[in-house]
Write an enzyme that holds these catalytic residues in place. Structure first.
Site, PDB file in Angstrom:
ATOM      1  N   THR A  16       0.804  -1.212   0.000  1.00 21.75           N
ATOM      2  CA  THR A  16       0.000   0.000   0.000  1.00 21.75           C
ATOM      3  C   THR A  16       0.841   1.267   0.000  1.00 21.75           C
ATOM      4  O   THR A  16       2.027   1.255   0.309  1.00 21.75           O
ATOM      5  CB  THR A  16      -0.940   0.030   1.223  1.00 21.75           C
ATOM      6  N   ASP A  17       0.155   2.370  -0.318  1.00 21.15           N
ATOM      7  CA  ASP A  17       0.793   3.690  -0.242  1.00 21.15           C
ATOM      8  C   ASP A  17       0.506   4.289   1.136  1.00 21.15           C
ATOM      9  O   ASP A  17      -0.047   3.616   2.014  1.00 21.15           O
ATOM     10  CB  ASP A  17       0.307   4.593  -1.381  1.00 21.15           C
ATOM     11  N   ALA A  18       0.848   5.534   1.329  1.00 21.76           N
ATOM     12  CA  ALA A  18       0.684   6.185   2.631  1.00 21.76           C
ATOM     13  C   ALA A  18      -0.777   6.245   3.069  1.00 21.76           C
ATOM     14  O   ALA A  18      -1.061   6.338   4.267  1.00 21.76           O
ATOM     15  CB  ALA A  18       1.276   7.594   2.588  1.00 21.76           C
ATOM     16  N   GLY A  19      -1.701   6.150   2.126  1.00 17.63           N
ATOM     17  CA  GLY A  19      -3.121   6.203   2.452  1.00 17.63           C
ATOM     18  C   GLY A  19      -3.744   4.837   2.708  1.00 17.63           C
ATOM     19  O   GLY A  19      -4.952   4.737   2.907  1.00 17.63           O
ATOM     20  N   ILE A  21      -3.909   2.402   0.521  1.00 15.59           N
ATOM     21  CA  ILE A  21      -4.495   1.907  -0.728  1.00 15.59           C
ATOM     22  C   ILE A  21      -3.391   1.216  -1.537  1.00 15.59           C
ATOM     23  O   ILE A  21      -2.249   1.681  -1.564  1.00 15.59           O
ATOM     24  CB  ILE A  21      -5.106   3.077  -1.526  1.00 15.59           C
TER      25      ILE A  21
END
Length: 137
Positions: A16-19, A21
């Site tokens: 995932t990314d920082a969010g 997602i």
């Protein structure tokens, strides 16, 4: 074996990314793993192809459409069907689903090459197994 193959993967933090997602490029990794598991399931060993037939598959082209995001801890079902089997290439249709939600659709063309990366025909034993799995027209 049915013409559609399904493989399950869980989304981990590293995907995932920082969010929280799934990072867009990671779908390509998921799809690569699904193709590898599909080859195993149909009895085509990649190391055997290379050692005994001097053949391996390389990605030539990918097009992907992103429909909805996957998130941390989601369980994804990755589906794969052969769209077209050529003499030296295979086109796959792959999808990523979370439950009943379609997340990603990809069309992946792989080419068969020798160890010098020259195009070569898909070995007949592998091609025969793939032909048997083509969807009915």
């Amino acid at each position: 074996m049915p013409s559609e193959f399904t493989w399950e993967v869980r989304v981990y933090y590293e995907d995932t990314d920082a969010g929280g997602i799934v990072y867009y490029a990671n779908y390509l990794k998921f799809f690569e793993r699904a193709r590898t598991e599909w080859l195993r399931a149909v009895g085509i060993g990649q190391q055997v192809l290379l050692a005994e037939h001097d053949a391996m598959f390389v990605v030539k082209n990918v097009s992907a459409d992103y429909h909805a995001p996957a998130k941390l801890d989601d369980v994804l079902n990755l589906t794969l069907t052969i769209e077209k089997l050529g003499r030296a290439s295979v086109v796959f249709r792959q999808e990523a689903w979370c439950g009943t939600t379609l997340l990603n659709t990809a069309r992946v063309k792989v080419g068969c090459v020798d160890s010098a990366l020259r195009p070569r025909a898909v070995p007949e034993a592998a091609a025969a197994r793939m032909r048997a799995l083509l969807p009915a027209a």
